[in-house]
Each structure stands twice: as structure tokens, then as C-alpha cells.
Write a protein that holds these residues in place. Sequence first.
Motif, PDB file in Angstrom:
ATOM      1  N   THR A 150     -55.665   9.545  15.351  1.00  0.00           N
ATOM      2  CA  THR A 150     -55.345  10.847  15.946  1.00  0.00           C
ATOM      3  C   THR A 150     -56.018  11.957  15.145  1.00  0.00           C
ATOM      4  OG1 THR A 150     -53.272   9.964  16.732  1.00  0.00           O
ATOM      5  CG2 THR A 150     -53.417  12.361  16.581  1.00  0.00           C
ATOM      6  N   LEU A 156     -39.614  13.078  25.838  1.00  0.00           N
ATOM      7  CA  LEU A 156     -41.078  12.875  25.860  1.00  0.00           C
ATOM      8  C   LEU A 156     -41.429  11.626  26.672  1.00  0.00           C
ATOM      9  CD1 LEU A 156     -43.918  13.732  24.802  1.00  0.00           C
ATOM     10  CD2 LEU A 156     -43.552  12.161  22.912  1.00  0.00           C
ATOM     11  N   LYS A 157     -40.684  10.541  26.429  1.00  0.00           N
ATOM     12  CA  LYS A 157     -40.944   9.281  27.146  1.00  0.00           C
ATOM     13  C   LYS A 157     -40.809   9.493  28.646  1.00  0.00           C
ATOM     14  CE  LYS A 157     -42.355   7.351  24.954  1.00  0.00           C
ATOM     15  NZ  LYS A 157     -42.968   7.143  23.648  1.00  0.00           N
ATOM     16  N   GLU A 215     -43.695  11.655  30.017  1.00  0.00           N
ATOM     17  CA  GLU A 215     -44.991  10.960  29.971  1.00  0.00           C
ATOM     18  C   GLU A 215     -45.181   9.998  31.135  1.00  0.00           C
ATOM     19  OE1 GLU A 215     -44.792   9.176  25.873  1.00  0.00           O
ATOM     20  OE2 GLU A 215     -46.847   9.884  25.780  1.00  0.00           O
ATOM     21  N   SER A 236     -48.918   7.774  11.791  1.00  0.00           N
ATOM     22  CA  SER A 236     -49.788   7.618  12.958  1.00  0.00           C
ATOM     23  C   SER A 236     -49.873   6.158  13.355  1.00  0.00           C
ATOM     24  CB  SER A 236     -51.195   8.145  12.656  1.00  0.00           C
ATOM     25  OG  SER A 236     -52.058   7.894  13.746  1.00  0.00           O
ATOM     26  N   GLN A 237     -49.476   5.862  14.554  1.00  0.00           N
ATOM     27  CA  GLN A 237     -49.550   4.494  15.058  1.00  0.00           C
ATOM     28  C   GLN A 237     -50.994   4.010  15.038  1.00  0.00           C
ATOM     29  OE1 GLN A 237     -50.429   1.324  17.327  1.00  0.00           O
ATOM     30  NE2 GLN A 237     -50.859   3.205  18.443  1.00  0.00           N
ATOM     31  N   SER A 238     -51.866   4.776  15.709  1.00  0.00           N
ATOM     32  CA  SER A 238     -53.259   4.344  15.860  1.00  0.00           C
ATOM     33  C   SER A 238     -54.058   4.532  14.574  1.00  0.00           C
ATOM     34  CB  SER A 238     -53.932   5.149  16.976  1.00  0.00           C
ATOM     35  OG  SER A 238     -53.959   6.524  16.603  1.00  0.00           O
ATOM     36  N   VAL A 244     -49.563   3.138  26.922  1.00  0.00           N
ATOM     37  CA  VAL A 244     -49.850   4.476  26.377  1.00  0.00           C
ATOM     38  C   VAL A 244     -48.581   5.106  25.793  1.00  0.00           C
ATOM     39  CG1 VAL A 244     -50.475   6.831  27.067  1.00  0.00           C
ATOM     40  CG2 VAL A 244     -51.925   4.915  27.737  1.00  0.00           C
ATOM     41  N   ALA A 245     -47.452   4.838  26.431  1.00  0.00           N
ATOM     42  CA  ALA A 245     -46.184   5.365  25.906  1.00  0.00           C
ATOM     43  C   ALA A 245     -45.754   4.500  24.727  1.00  0.00           C
ATOM     44  CB  ALA A 245     -45.132   5.348  26.999  1.00  0.00           C
ATOM     45  N   SER A 246     -45.651   5.117  23.590  1.00  0.00           N
ATOM     46  CA  SER A 246     -45.342   4.365  22.373  1.00  0.00           C
ATOM     47  C   SER A 246     -43.875   3.928  22.359  1.00  0.00           C
ATOM     48  CB  SER A 246     -45.635   5.260  21.163  1.00  0.00           C
ATOM     49  OG  SER A 246     -45.441   4.538  19.987  1.00  0.00           O
ATOM     50  N   CYS A 286     -48.085  13.704  15.054  1.00  0.00           N
ATOM     51  CA  CYS A 286     -48.117  14.247  16.415  1.00  0.00           C
ATOM     52  C   CYS A 286     -47.235  13.400  17.339  1.00  0.00           C
ATOM     53  CB  CYS A 286     -49.530  14.200  17.003  1.00  0.00           C
ATOM     54  SG  CYS A 286     -50.756  15.076  16.046  1.00  0.00           S
ATOM     55  N   GLY A 287     -46.715  14.018  18.363  1.00  0.00           N
ATOM     56  CA  GLY A 287     -46.029  13.300  19.444  1.00  0.00           C
ATOM     57  C   GLY A 287     -44.887  12.434  18.945  1.00  0.00           C
ATOM     58  N   THR A 288     -44.877  11.201  19.418  1.00  0.00           N
ATOM     59  CA  THR A 288     -43.820  10.263  19.066  1.00  0.00           C
ATOM     60  C   THR A 288     -43.757  10.040  17.554  1.00  0.00           C
ATOM     61  OG1 THR A 288     -43.774   9.196  21.210  1.00  0.00           O
ATOM     62  CG2 THR A 288     -43.217   7.812  19.340  1.00  0.00           C
ATOM     63  N   ALA A 289     -44.905   9.976  16.903  1.00  0.00           N
ATOM     64  CA  ALA A 289     -44.917   9.766  15.449  1.00  0.00           C
ATOM     65  C   ALA A 289     -44.241  10.937  14.735  1.00  0.00           C
ATOM     66  CB  ALA A 289     -46.360   9.585  14.965  1.00  0.00           C
TER      67      ALA A 289
HETATM   68  O1  M6R Z   1     -51.479   7.136  17.219  1.00  0.00           O
HETATM   69  P1  M6R Z   1     -50.549   8.234  16.831  1.00  0.00           P
HETATM   70  O2  M6R Z   1     -49.213   7.716  16.391  1.00  0.00           O
HETATM   71  O3  M6R Z   1     -51.127   9.174  15.813  1.00  0.00           O
HETATM   72  O4  M6R Z   1     -50.318   9.059  18.158  1.00  0.00           O
HETATM   73  C1  M6R Z   1     -49.612  10.258  18.168  1.00  0.00           C
HETATM   74  C2  M6R Z   1     -49.320  10.695  19.577  1.00  0.00           C
HETATM   75  O5  M6R Z   1     -50.505  10.993  20.271  1.00  0.00           O
HETATM   76  C3  M6R Z   1     -48.550   9.644  20.363  1.00  0.00           C
HETATM   77  O6  M6R Z   1     -47.361   9.279  19.706  1.00  0.00           O
HETATM   78  C4  M6R Z   1     -48.210  10.118  21.774  1.00  0.00           C
HETATM   79  O7  M6R Z   1     -47.253  11.163  21.714  1.00  0.00           O
HETATM   80  C5  M6R Z   1     -47.742   8.952  22.634  1.00  0.00           C
HETATM   81  N1  M6R Z   1     -48.305   9.059  23.958  1.00  0.00           N
HETATM   82  C6  M6R Z   1     -46.268   8.854  22.732  1.00  0.00           C
HETATM   83  O8  M6R Z   1     -45.786   7.941  23.640  1.00  0.00           O
END
Ligand code: M6R
Length: 365
Positions: A110, A241-242, A245, A105-107, A156-158, A58-61
Amino acid sequence: ELGENPHYMLKEIFEQPEALENAMRGRFSADGSTSVFGGLNISVQDLRGMGRLMICACGTALHAGMVTEYLVERFARLPVECDHASEFRYRNTPLFAKTLFFVFSQSGETIDTLAAMREAQRKGFQVLAINNGVGSTIAREANGGIYQHAGPEIGVASTKAFTSQLIIGAMLALHLGRIRDMSFRDGTEIVSALKGVPDLVRATLKQAAHIKAIAQKYAGFNDMLFLGRLELFPIALEGALKLKEISYIHAEAYPAAEMKHGPIALINEECPSVFLVPQNEIFNKVVSSMQEIKARGGPIIAITTSDAELPEGLADDVITIPACHEAVLPIVATIPLQLFSYYVAVERGCDVDKPRNLAKSVTVE
Ligand code: M6R
């Protein structure tokens, strides 16, 4: 923890050279021709037998996954599909049996990415994860994977988690390439390009003051376009996106050649375009897209490489990044976009680390 930094986002942008080094540490073969990963939990024979790679995120990932798609197809000649995890989990796409399945996924928390992973596992696939959250749910439930070791990301912004996924994606493309048709020589060239990227990022970060001045000039606009091609198209998506956001500016991204199929109608003096225009085989094509925008009065910011020669006066503002191998270009090209959106948001008085309506990890559907 913030030290002298006004925001976590800026701190994390500047931590990228170390995060990239941490992602690579201990992950190259002794002969310097490929990457090695300890936790894939899949034999080289099984990996060699895969006919397809599927990436969900999702998103940045997801943008990191899309860059990986370009690199794996180019270096390993393996077909790749990249999907929004939220779509994959419900669209019931037919899956070819010999599919290598990855989630990014960073976290690692998700919910849509976790659900996509569980859906693929339910269908009998082994799912591997590229993940920064050691001990996260995705890390625990995945059948194997690659830890990013980027350190905690608070903003919050990756930022650093994204470029760390990009380098792991490039290393994965190299790994898959070397067990197929990539030569020793091409492998060593990519390994040395990867090892050089922290210094290229350091050099690019030194342009922060120049990028800040450009950001201040454009902070008053309400709409922007980000345009790039090939492996820089997902980087254009990430730049847009950055910006949305953290600065709440409406931003969209397209492959540059797609402009004439509709988005060009948006162009006027009030809608600047950020072009990613490195020296490569389609440099002239991107330049002609720039000329189409210029002819309609659209302001242009160009992010170009030091080996490219942009026509005089075509861009209103230029940021030059070091010329580099296509495996690492997406990483280096990301840096000015992060700094640009950061400084635009600061100029607009936005809460950079905690943008409205957003959470660091999205654990509800
Ligand atoms: O933790 P994740 O990498 O799974 O998160 C996915 C997205 O929710 C995350 O990258 C989101 O788009 C960020 N706010 C980007 O800056």
C-alpha cells in the motif's frame, strides 16, 4: 482453489481459525506468561524505554491498529497514536524521540503506508511492520516486524488478514505489558485467552445460517449504522467498511454514545443499527443508546455476549457470541459482521470478491 466455496471471501472467513493459529505458532514464552517475537530487531531495554507507540495504516489495517491502540494502552499503559498513513505522511506531526513506530499492512504494498514508513525512517525512526506479504516492499524496507502467516488473501474485502492482525496486536500489547507492569498472573490469563480464540471463532462460524437469515432480512435497506464502544468501536468501523465495500449499502460507524451528537437524526424505520453490546463495564450505557434508537423506530440488530442479559424485546434480532476476554473479544465480534456483510452482498447480487472501484492493494496515491 475455491473448492466447494462460492467465493474466496467466504473461504477466507472460514479459514480464520487456522490463520489465527498460524499467527500464534511459536510465539509464546515457555512459562506461558508472554508473547515472543523473533524479528523485532530491538532490544528489550530499548523497547522498555519507549514512551509512545505510533501506528500508521490504511483501511481495514487501520482498524486493526485502532484495536491495538486500546489494548496497548490498557495492558501496557503506553500512550498510543493511530493515524491514517495518508494523513501522517503529509501532516508533519511532531514526533517524540522515544516512539516505537509500527505500520500495519496485509499486502505490504500500500503506497500510503509505505510512504508513511519512509517518512518516519527519514526522520530517524526504526519502523516495524505487521505484514502478511512475505517479501513485500514494506517487509523488505521495514527495520523489523511480525509476519502474519495468514496465507494468501484473494477476496478484495479483507477478512482473515484483519483478525490475524488483531491477534498479533493483542500479542504485542501483552508483550509490551509484560516488560512493564503486567503481572505473571495477568500475562498467563491473556495467553490462555489468546490460545482459546480459534475455538471461539469456530463456534461463532457455526452460526452462519442464523446470520444469513438475518442478513437476508436486512439486505433491502440502503443505510445502516454500526455502533460499538471501547475496543469494539474500531470493530464497528470495520463492520461498516465491509458492508459498504461489498454490498454498496451506505454504512457509518460511531462510538455508541456519539449518537446523540448528531447521527441520531438519521434514525427512522428505514435505518437499522447494528449494536456491539458485550457484557462489560459499560453494558448499561450501550443498552441506553439502544433504547434511544428503539424509541425513534430504528430497527436493531444486537451482537452480544453469552453472559449478557439484554432487556427483552429491545433488539429485533440478536446474534450471541461466546463470552470472552477483552483481548480477544474484538476478534470474535468481527466474525458475525463479516458473515452479515457477505450474506447481504450475496442477497443483493453483488460481485463479492471483486467489488466495483476497488483493488486488492492500492499502489497509487
Ligand atoms: O494491504 P493493506 O493492508 O495495506 O491494505 C490496506 C487497505 O487498502 C485495505 O485494508 C482495504 O481497506 C481493504 N479493501 C479492506 O477490506
